[in-house]
Design an enzyme around this catalytic site. Structure first.
Site, mmCIF file in Angstrom:
data_model
loop_
_atom_site.group_PDB
_atom_site.id
_atom_site.type_symbol
_atom_site.label_atom_id
_atom_site.label_comp_id
_atom_site.label_asym_id
_atom_site.label_seq_id
_atom_site.Cartn_x
_atom_site.Cartn_y
_atom_site.Cartn_z
ATOM 1 N N HIS A 34 16.582 2.529 5.940
ATOM 2 C CA HIS A 34 17.914 1.961 5.764
ATOM 3 C C HIS A 34 18.976 2.762 6.514
ATOM 4 C CE1 HIS A 34 21.025 -0.211 3.465
ATOM 5 N NE2 HIS A 34 21.671 0.926 3.455
ATOM 6 N N HIS A 80 22.658 -7.062 1.250
ATOM 7 C CA HIS A 80 22.393 -6.455 -0.041
ATOM 8 C C HIS A 80 21.289 -7.252 -0.718
ATOM 9 C CE1 HIS A 80 24.833 -3.419 -2.583
ATOM 10 N NE2 HIS A 80 24.179 -2.846 -1.618
#
Lengths: 722, 233
Positions: A34, A80
């Site tokens: 990430h 998200h």
């Protein structure tokens, strides 16, 4: 912990010692996929990133583009996904919160939000309906409260997203050209000030959470979802922009994935300095939090400011006025070490560069699958019936149920609003318009990642051109399964190559982007369909009129661009015929470029009264959609469509790129402008009456009433969601 | 002399800048953003309480702002006859503060709704509608979650009778039909005023409807409300 054995060994070698618990946690966050892009970084270099308008490209919190008259527009996109699959309301809200922080942290004012949603089939799955409803509400509640309009988006439903929905949020910001702020620590002695909400245990390990598959079932991951507080965010935006506009900030970085670990190591390594921080000064929300939790918490609504000590007092006064908490937590130092203390005692001492620069992971790319044979064409139902079925598809029907929940007007900038035209148009203070749209097509991408990648850029460009905009910049979001799977990695590589090639071909710079791996179904381990998303912004030099994609009585209809037999991955194949496979539409950047320019000009000058691109559902659906707003029919001759010989279903439902529909009262002028630009086009029919008819010469192909068109298209989503 | 309008900014207000911008484009108007703790309200000729989510709408929309010291100063201004306009969250605040009667409940759909609406002018004698005529249809957008006006039946009849209902949601022909009611609000009520006609609250956002470029119908009807207010100031 998500670090591999090899990475752990490398860290020990780098430090020449065994790291302590806090140091391990910092590496774990910062070396996560990430935060570090360790599987994708090499490949992303293929994107063209330079252009005469590009002021800041990828690698920063937001891309920055010159829009003229002393103004710049900033762009950023995030997803998200995992948090939203666990807690759809909170996950989507904090997604908005995150992307807003990136836009603020370059010193720009957020002026628009865009969201791209991918969910399971709501006609079959109650779970997907529940997720979708709450994600939309989460976006609405957060965006509406902070006062940033949500103006555009894209929605797709497909069973591959049933257990792993995608929630992408993008933000557009506005700044004075010279006032962009960077997240770099360049001045030893500067104060490090943590601003905003307190630090809690929420989101601890969130970056690592985003970098693996949703393993044990969502409930075990609830603590990895952050808690939204849009009111605090609104105060943070107002306070920070006030001090930024007064020129009081030397550097700024948002606290997102990886929390303080990422923020501190990145400002230090990017600026070539070190930091010395007392973690005991961080205001915590819960008792008993230690340095490890403080460093990896992803609590929302926090920013790191780098301040010249002489200006710190003025900044503090403004923050106090808005009742935004702030603490000086440390200083920028010479050298390159990231020194963290806990009540005076040094608990972490790491070279910042080593933390911020994770080693790349070479991934294996699987072989391209053998060319699948063209699927057999089953018997086709009556075409009028198919058209109505497509219009009522959750993938095509009106998005009103969604966009009416978003305040898309606040800010007095939204000229073309959701539902009115192909892209939304914002008015800029220099008198120009900014067209904004995001697109993707996971079915095309799943059958042919290269064509699908190029295609999503093409579709976004078309939408921008249809409101009169010239595409000037793009941000992308690439969402895939587990990159250690060679087939997933192949899809990823081909997608990037397809997108990059198209961007190169149309001269569109990519100013930022995100990669999200590990999107897969927990149960079956099956990856989502590859889901590249392109958000394109276009400039309308002098904004004088409102764009429309609706027919009016008496207009002529012009088809622009060639229709080809490209039904692979189409809504017609998959929804109506139940066929998966076939030839996916190919985008031709050179021909498309010419069409974008010519169409945008016809729209801006008003020669085209309305314009609409042909994408999902093809030409037939595009024509029908243009009938809905003014409840007016049209008669179209399919035999006149530019392109080669086509069957009726191909003519109506093929999803070939590079095509537009225009309506005009001046067909001669429009045609000759298109001819001069080298763009194939034909006058194919006329607007009027209470029916939509498709013919071939004298033969009728399909005929439906406008009422049935409107009825099929208007209501399905609202009815499904209730 | 230009009329001076104070646009009150609470923490969480988000239509404050829009209101200032919309008023500043009108002739003969000055508009300032006034932070809720500043004491300057008495220097102004009119007060606008803008939309947004004051204090995050915690507790209840408008409830905390209604108890702020700024509200006392606004109340005094209203008592002196100054025009006081509450837009959206500002309407909620004026009701919570008791400057206007009734209550605003959650929309009947339980969803936020952002949409352009048609509004019928039912009273043209207030400080905000004096440049309109009764029965005129305006186009102005709404954007809210809690805008369903409620008052006991008897009170509703009295409000109508006394001309305190200023705007009603209607169709294009000016009929306040059920299908034109976006929120389930009582009697299609979109705006009410006090007896003196100098305090009005409305759910639609006139500041978003002052320029033809921003309006789907190409109107600038929102400006009529501000122009009336400036004239009355």
């Amino acid at each position: 912990m998500g670090l591999t054995g090899e990475e752990a060994a490398r860290i020990r070698r780098l430090l020449g010692r065994e790291p302590n618990e806090t140091e391990w946690a910092i590496f774990d966050a910062e070396w996560s996929e990430h935060s570090s892009y360790k599987s994708s970084k090499g490949l992303l270099r293929r994107f063209p990133t330079k252009g005469k308008r590009v002021l800041l490209g990828p690698g920063y919190d937001a891309g920055v583009v010159d829009v003229g008259g002393g103004y710049a527009v900033t762009l950023h996109i995030e997803s998200h996904n995992h948090p939203s699959a666990v807690d759809p309301y909170g996950g989507a809200s904090t997604g908005i919160g995150g992307v807003l922080r990136d836009i603020i942290s370059v010193g720009s004012r957020p002026i628009a939000l865009v969201d791209v949603l991918r969910f399971g089939d709501p006609e079959r799955s109650g779970h997907s309906k529940w997720l979708f409803r709450n994600v939309v509400r989460g976006i609405a509640d957060y965006g509406n409260c902070v006062g940033v309009p949500t103006i555009a988006g894209d929605i797709e439903f497909d069973e591959s997203f049933e257990r792993n929905c995608l929630v992408d949020v993008a933000c557009v910001g506005l700044a004075r050209k010279g006032s962009v702020i960077l997240g770099e620590a360049r001045h030893p002695g500067d104060l490090l000030v943590l601003v905003g909400g307190s630090t809690g245990r929420d989101g601890v390990g969130g970056a690592a959470f985003a970098s693996k598959s949703l393993a044990k079932g969502p409930e075990s991951e609830r603590k990895s979802v952050q808690v939204p507080d849009p009111f605090m965010k609104k105060l943070l935006i107002d306070a920070i922009l006030e001090v930024a506009e007064a020129g009081l900030i030397r550097g700024m970085k948002d606290l997102g994935g990886g929390g303080l670990s990422t923020a501190l190591s990145e400002v230090a390594s990017k600026g070539g300095c070190g930091v010395d921080v007392e973690l005991g000064r961080v205001q915590v929300r819960e008792p008993g939090m230690g340095p490890t939790e403080v460093m990896t918490s992803e609590s929302q609504e926090r920013m790191l400011l780098l301040l010249d000590p002489k200006k710190a007092e003025r900044v503090a006064r403004t923050l106090d006025k808005y009742e935004v908490p702030h603490q000086v937590i440390g200083r920028v130092t010479g050298g390159n070490s990231m020194k963290l203390r806990w009540n005076g005692k040094v608990v972490v001492d790491l070279p910042a560069k080593a933390v911020a620069e994770a080693p790349l992971i070479p991934r294996k790319r699987g072989p391209a699958p053998r060319q699948a044979r063209s699927p057999a064409m089953p018997k086709t139902p009556p075409l009028g019936e198919s058209l109505l079925s497509l219009l009522s598809s959750p993938n095509i029907s009106s998005r009103r149920w969604v966009y009416e929940q978003y305040d898309h007007e606040v800010g007095l900038r939204t000229v073309a609003k959701p539902g009115e035209a192909d892209a939304s148009v914002l008015r800029l203070p220099n008198g120009a318009g900014l067209a904004v749209k995001a697109d993707g097509n996971s079915r095309h991408s799943s059958l042919d990642p290269r064509k699908g990648g190029a295609g999503c850029v093409a579709e976004a460009c078309r939408n921008v051109a249809a409101v009169g905009g010239e595409p000037i910049a793009m941000v992308d979001h690439l969402q895939f399964g587990d990159p250690s799977d060679p087939e997933v990695y192949r899809q990823f590589v081909e997608t990037v190559e397809g997108m990059a090639g198209y961007c190169e071909g149309v001269g569109l710079p990519v100013v930022g982007g995100k990669v999200s791996f590990y999107n897969e179904d927990v149960g079956s381990g099956r990856a989502i369909k590859p889901s590249p998303i392109a958000m394109v912004v276009g400039l309308i030099p002098a904004l004088k009129k409102r764009a429309s994609s609706s027919f009016s009585d008496g207009e002529s209809v012009i088809a622009v661009g060639e229709t080809r037999p490209e039904l692979g991955g189409s809504e017609y194949f998959e929804r109506v015929l139940g066929v998966v496979g076939g030839t996916v539409p190919a985008a031709d950047p050179r021909a498309d470029s010419r069409a974008y320019k010519a169409v945008a000009k016809l729209v801006r000058t008003g020669v085209a009264a309305s314009a609409h691109d042909c994408s999902k559902g093809g030409f037939g659906v595009a024509v029908a959609e243009m009938c809905t707003r003014n409840s007016i029919g049209a008669t179209i001759d399919l035999g006149l469509l530019p392109g080669g010989a086509l069957s009726d279903p191909e003519a109506l439902f093929s999803e070939s790129h590079g095509r537009f529909l225009l309506s005009t009262r001046n067909p001669v002028r429009a045609k000759s402008a298109l001819r001069r630009a080298g763009v194939p086009s034909a006058v194919v029919g006329k607007v009027g009456g209470s029916h939509l008819s498709f013919e071939r010469g004298r033969k009728r192909v399909a005929r439906v009433s406008v009422d049935s068109v409107t009825g099929s298209w208007e209501e399905p989503l609202g009815r499904l969601m209730g | 002399m230009a009329a001076r309008v104070a646009v009150i900014r609470f923490p969480g207000s988000n239509c404050d800048m829009d209101a200032v911008q919309a008023i500043r484009t009108l002739k003969g108007a000055r508009a300032d953003l006034v932070w809720h703790e500043d004491k300057a309200v008495s220097d102004y000729d009119a007060v606008v309480v803008p939309g947004g989510f004051s204090f995050g709408d915690y507790l209840r929309a408008g409830a905390i702002a209604a108890k702020s010291p700024a509200m006392e100063r606004i109340r005094k201004a209203a008592d002196q006859g100054l025009p006081v306009l509450g837009i959206c969250n500002g309407f909620q605040i004026l009701i919570e503060a008791g400057l206007l009667p009734g209550a605003l409940l959650r929309n009947s759909t339980l969803r936020f709704v952002c949409r352009w609406t048609a509004l019928r002018v039912d009273s043209d004698s207030t400080s905000f509608t004096r440049r309109m005529r009764k029965g005129q249809v305006l186009h102005i957008p709404i954007a809210h979650n809690e805008g369903r006006y409620y008052a006991p039946k008897g009170d509703l009849a009295r409000l109508s009778r006394e001309g305190l209902v200023v705007l009603r949601y209607c169709d294009e022909d000016g009929v306040p039909s059920a299908s034109a009611n976006p929120t389930g609000t009582s009697d299609n009520i979109a705006a009410i005023c006090n007896r003196a006609g100098n305090v009005m609250g409305l759910m639609p956002h006139p500041e978003r409807g002052t320029e033809p470029l921003l309006s789907p119908s190409g109107s600038d009807d929102g400006a009529l409300i501000f122009r009336s207010m400036l004239e009355a100031a």
